[in-house]
Design an enzyme around this catalytic site. Structure first.
Site, short mmCIF file in Angstrom:
data_model
loop_
_atom_site.label_atom_id
_atom_site.label_comp_id
_atom_site.label_asym_id
_atom_site.label_seq_id
_atom_site.Cartn_x
_atom_site.Cartn_y
_atom_site.Cartn_z
N CYS A 1 -19.14 -19.31 2.81
CA CYS A 1 -20.64 -20.16 3.29
C CYS A 1 -19.20 -20.97 4.81
CB CYS A 1 -20.41 -21.27 2.55
SG CYS A 1 -21.55 -22.71 3.19
N CYS B 1 -20.53 -24.10 -3.03
CA CYS B 1 -21.03 -24.82 -1.76
C CYS B 1 -22.53 -24.54 -1.87
CB CYS B 1 -20.49 -23.59 -0.82
SG CYS B 1 -21.09 -24.17 0.52
#
Length: 416
Positions: free
Chosen positions: A101, A222
């Site tokens: 991410c 995330c």
């Protein structure tokens, strides 16, 4: 009066990014806050946590008299992070979405949006990390596209930005930044570099950021958050039931819903078993998940791994490693584990072998091997191959010491 630099700060609605924005304002920068929406769903209580986080971020920006923007990377997150996560689980690996991410969303799409759309001179995040650059150096950097070939121009003289651990070693987040590009790092400020978490909370309290102070620390995947992992992953992957099999005698111990719901080292939930059993290996061809009766079973202990092509944050391997093909440094594959001494060998294809002095528990394909030299985070590579377990080596040793007729009773260990 000099030019006022424009810094775009990633705002999550949490205490770290809120204090980062406050500190940037105090430094005299023109600061813009941006909230990224990367996942489109509600939490398990039916509350849309991203909307709540966005409101909290907006409230901080309003208190600091900062422009605020919201940007959606739902499509990019799905294609570049989450789809990859599902593919990795199907292959029997355990991916790290937080590292991916940062690489693809925060330090690629957000960075490009900040510079190209909002006209930022630099970006800032609330990570506990620091770089080799002084703030003013960040503003003097020009955008340099990544090399199109494997190696950059040997005549190009360039001093790369380096990534170092933050002052708060407990909260240090360089592990999660180990795949970001050199270009993004050269244009990034980490306002919390020299601060501890406790001091950040104190600053937030003095600034009356009570609405972010009382929030729980963000955990889980995330941008997706805390969830029951098995139920969550089974929303996206078809159940593939299989057997829990004892690594010691091949006995079937129970059933599971899919090897992708389990990772090496975790406790296996086996019905009717009072004593704990732990996942030690997976065979995705048969669907068998192998388990051992102790948390530190020899089948979980290894001292060697290989990565895919290693991502060096400075873009090239350390000179010592290039010259000798070997280097002593430190390593971790989990952000919570202590740094472990290791020897790294560089391969011709850019991958590395990492050898530890002592076996480690539950090294897992799909995770990232992150290397450190002193305070510097050198970069990372995805673990694609593991060396033999202590259990395998012990069986081999026993086999060489036993009579030939005994070898038929040995139980083969599955291949990772």
């Amino acid at each position: 009066m000099g030019v006022i630099r424009h810094v775009v700060c990633a705002m999550s609605g949490g205490v770290d990014s809120s204090v980062s924005a406050l500190l940037l304002k105090r430094m005299g920068y023109h600061v813009t806050g941006v909230f990224m929406k990367n996942w489109d769903s509600h939490d398990e209580k039916g509350v849309c946590s991203s909307e709540r986080d966005c409101e909290d971020a907006y409230k901080v920006c309003k208190m600091l008299d900062m422009p605020f923007h919201q940007v959606s990377y739902i499509k990019e997150y799905w294609h570049e992070v989450f789809s990859n996560l599902l593919r990795e689980y199907e292959k029997g690996r355990t991916p790290n979405p937080d590292i991916m991410c940062n690489k693809h969303i925060k330090f690629k799409h957000f960075y490009q949006y900040a510079v190209n759309t909002l006209g930022a001179d630099a970006i800032a995040t609330g990570h506990y990390a620091r770089t080799s650059q002084e703030d003013e150096e960040v503003f003097q950097q020009k955008h340099v596209p990544p090399p199109r070939t494997l190696f950059r121009d040997r005549f190009e003289i360039r001093k790369p930005a380096r990534l170092y651990q933050g002052a708060d070693r407990v909260k240090d987040q360089t592990f999660f930044l180990s795949q970001i590009s050199q270009d993004a790092l050269r244009h990034t400020l980490f306002p919390l570099a020299g601060l501890t978490k406790d001091f950040v909370k104190k600053i937030a309290a003095e600034a009356s950021f009570q609405h972010v102070l009382k929030k729980k620390e963000s955990m889980g995947i995330c941008f997706i958050g805390e969830r029951d992992f098995e139920n969550f992953i089974l929303e996206y992957l078809e159940p593939k039931p299989g057997n829990f099999v004892s690594i010691e005698d091949g006995k079937i111990m129970g059933q599971h819903k899919g090897w992708f719901t389990l990772t090496l080292g975790q406790r296996a939930r086996i019905g009717g078993k009072e004593d704990p059993w732990f996942v030690v290996d997976k065979d995705i061809t048969t669907g068998d998940v192998f388990v051992g009766p102790t948390t530190n079973h020899p089948a979980l202990l290894r001292d060697t791994l290989q990565t895919d092509r290693f991502h060096w944050i400075a873009e090239e391997p350390p000179v010592e490693l290039v010259h000798t093909q070997m280097m002593e440094c430190h390593f971790r594959f989990n952000n919570r584990m202590p740094l472990t001494p290791c020897t790294v060998t560089l391969n011709l294809d850019g991958s590395v072998w990492v050898m530890m002095k002592e076996p480690l528990r539950a090294m897992t394909p799909g995770q990232f091997a992150v290397l450190y030299k002193g305070d510097e985070c050198l970069g990372s590579g995805k673990i694609i191959r593991l060396g033999p377990t202590k259990f395998t080596l012990q069986k081999g040793q026993n086999c060489t010491n036993c009579h030939p007729e005994d070898t038929n009773h040995q139980h083969p260990e599955p291949v990772s």
